[in-house]
Write a protein that holds these residues in place. Structure first.
Motif, short mmCIF file in Angstrom:
data_model
loop_
_atom_site.label_atom_id
_atom_site.label_comp_id
_atom_site.label_asym_id
_atom_site.label_seq_id
_atom_site.Cartn_x
_atom_site.Cartn_y
_atom_site.Cartn_z
N VAL A 100 53.81 58.00 32.99
CA VAL A 100 53.55 56.89 33.92
C VAL A 100 52.10 56.42 33.73
O VAL A 100 51.20 57.24 33.52
N THR A 101 51.90 55.13 33.79
CA THR A 101 50.56 54.55 33.76
C THR A 101 50.24 53.95 35.12
O THR A 101 51.05 53.22 35.69
N ILE A 102 49.08 54.30 35.66
CA ILE A 102 48.55 53.65 36.87
C ILE A 102 47.37 52.82 36.42
O ILE A 102 46.38 53.34 35.91
N LYS A 103 47.46 51.51 36.62
CA LYS A 103 46.48 50.58 36.07
C LYS A 103 45.96 49.65 37.16
O LYS A 103 46.74 48.98 37.85
N GLY A 104 44.64 49.60 37.29
CA GLY A 104 44.03 48.68 38.22
C GLY A 104 43.46 47.47 37.52
O GLY A 104 43.68 47.25 36.32
N ALA A 105 42.70 46.68 38.27
CA ALA A 105 42.10 45.46 37.72
C ALA A 105 40.67 45.67 37.26
O ALA A 105 40.01 44.73 36.84
N GLY A 106 40.17 46.91 37.33
CA GLY A 106 38.80 47.22 36.94
C GLY A 106 38.23 48.25 37.90
O GLY A 106 38.59 48.29 39.09
N MET A 107 37.32 49.08 37.40
CA MET A 107 36.82 50.18 38.23
C MET A 107 36.00 49.71 39.42
O MET A 107 35.76 50.48 40.35
N ASP A 108 35.54 48.47 39.43
CA ASP A 108 34.84 47.93 40.58
C ASP A 108 35.66 46.87 41.31
O ASP A 108 35.17 46.22 42.23
N GLN A 109 36.89 46.66 40.90
CA GLN A 109 37.75 45.67 41.57
C GLN A 109 38.91 46.31 42.31
O GLN A 109 39.29 45.84 43.38
N THR A 110 39.49 47.36 41.74
CA THR A 110 40.56 48.08 42.41
C THR A 110 40.00 49.40 42.90
O THR A 110 39.68 50.28 42.11
N ILE A 111 39.84 49.53 44.22
CA ILE A 111 39.16 50.68 44.80
C ILE A 111 40.09 51.36 45.79
O ILE A 111 40.53 50.75 46.77
N LEU A 112 40.40 52.61 45.51
CA LEU A 112 41.15 53.44 46.45
C LEU A 112 40.14 54.21 47.28
O LEU A 112 39.48 55.13 46.79
#
Length: 456
Positions: A100-112
């Motif tokens: 499985v791949t978990i992919k955000g929009a960038g380390m400073d744009q998608t923040i959990l």
């Protein structure tokens, strides 16, 4: 956020979860004025970093449910996409599905964000193989930020972990934390504020850590009880200790070996040790560049090591008592060459630094070996490939421009002080510059191409 099942057939399953994440607000991201920028050398990390004009969004209270459902419903091959925004989560997330791949929009744009976390020992727990984590951040986890257990194939690509309050013993222990895994790739990551290690790989095999930034942690990068690791093209700065290569007792996997630390910038490690009491890294002196403890076959070469107050490189045996018949506490086959040392050892810290300085004087030499060897080696001599080799390094010697060195003979100092004999003669026990083969971990793209070729 979408979860997509990628298959070779035309059929695609797309779960659109954006509707479940009602966006409450959208405000400009507030840049922290005291947060240093990633160094220019981190090309992989910076290429995908968003600019500071990105919007910060607060997700609705059901963000956890939507994300966790996507992780639970995923099938092998799924890509779960997290859109830009700040996801405020009160429970830890978990994944136990392979590939499985978990992919955000960038380390400073998608923040959990887990700053209000109420349950779970980690921000994200992964217990599966073939997983790719990329382009998102985990902030302020109650415990470890991202923990991976027992994976065969795990990739962290442009992932950031951070405790935004800065160094604090109440922060979680580890940022990126793969353990008991193999084929580990960490590329373009950023880790800040961990009370143990920002980037930690433990009891694992075949490891690459590269192009990453570790700062304001107790240990910047730590390879522990692991086999075959390459740590290169990273920046470890403003930690208590920059890079640690440890082997510890009472763990299922012991005898760490075949670790290469090269082409890194290990600089300005000047953060006071903030590890909780009882933690093994709590003894690391502030201003340690590289520390090798009880490992075998370790190469430290072609690094820039500067402005570390206690020492540039320390080579030591495990110092504590232990009850483990299988444990071997001595470093063997350690090679240090081709490094550039500047302004290290000017401010030795804690009891360890003060002991070294009492023997060597201040500034402490660039490279320090505790001289602790098995008792029988005092009588038989150190075998050529099992001791320490110090090759040509540039450093602080005002006459030659070479790095300075001391064997502090710690056993002689404590056991028979009248025979204490520290030495500044370079040891040549490891038979010259070793050339380990190094790790070989495929990128996700390479692995996918290989799988596709094998199926044709």
């Amino acid at each position: 956020m979408t979860a997509t099942q990628h298959q070779s057939t035309p059929f695609q399953l797309t779960l659109s979860l954006f509707a479940a994440l009602t966006i409450a607000t959208a405000v400009p991201a507030m840049a922290q004025s005291n947060e240093p920028a990633a160094p220019e050398t981190l090309e992989t990390a910076e290429e995908s970093a968003p600019d500071s004009a990105a919007s910060e969004m607060t997700a609705a209270p059901d963000a956890y449910t939507a994300i966790q459902q996507a992780l639970m419903m995923a099938e092998p091959g799924a890509v779960i996409e997290l859109g830009p925004g700040r996801y405020e989560l009160t429970e830890g997330l978990s994944l136990n599905v392979d590939d499985v791949t978990i992919k955000g929009a960038g380390m400073d744009q998608t923040i959990l964000s887990f700053r209000t976390q109420e349950s779970g020992a980690e921000g994200l727990l992964v217990e599966s193989s073939g997983v790719v984590l990329m382009d998102f951040a985990v902030e302020d986890a109650k415990g470890d930020a991202i923990k991976v257990i027992g994976a065969d194939g795990i990739s962290f690509i442009r992932v950031r972990t951070e405790w935004t309050n800065g160094p604090d013993p109440l922060n979680g222990a580890y940022g990126l934390y793969p353990v008991a895994s193999k084929n580990v790739l960490i590329d373009g990551a950023i880790a800040r504020g961990a009370s143990d290690a920002g980037i930690y790989v433990g009891q694992s095999d075949n490891i690459v850590v590269r192009n990453s930034l570790a700062e304001y942690n107790v240990a910047g990068i730590e390879i522990e009880n692991s086999y075959v690791a390459d740590v290169y093209d990273n920046v470890a700065q403003h930690n208590t200790g920059g890079v640690l290569v440890f082997d510890l007792p009472n763990l299922p996997q012991q005898g760490g070996h075949s670790v290469r630390v090269f082409n890194n910038k290990i600089i300005n490690n000047d953060t006071p040790n903030f590890a909780p009491a009882g933690n093994i890294v709590g003894g690391v002196p502030m201003g340690t560049g590289v520390m090798v403890m009880a490992n075998a076959k370790v190469e430290v070469f072609d690094n820039e090591i500067s402005n570390n107050g206690t020492a540039g490189v320390m080579i030591v045996a495990y110092p504590n008592e232990y009850e483990d018949d299988n444990y071997y506490p001595y470093p063997e086959g350690i090679s240090v060459w081709g490094n550039s040392f500047t302004n290290n050892g000017a401010a030795p810290d804690n009891d360890i630094g003060e002991l070294i300085a009492s023997i060597s004087g201040t500034p402490v030499p660039d490279i320090v070996w505790d001289g602790n060897i098995p008792l029988w080696h005092y009588f038989t001599g150190i075998p050529e490939d099992r001791g320490v080799y110090i090759g040509d390094n540039t450093g602080s010697d005002p006459e030659t421009g070479n790095a300075t060195f001391i064997d502090v003979d710690v056993i002689g100092y404590f056991a028979w002080n009248w025979f204490h004999s520290p030495s500044r003669e370079l040891p040549r026990h490891a038979g010259g510059e070793q050339r380990l083969a190094g790790a070989n971990v495929s990128t996700p793209e390479e692995a996918a191409a290989s799988n596709e070729a094998s199926q044709q």
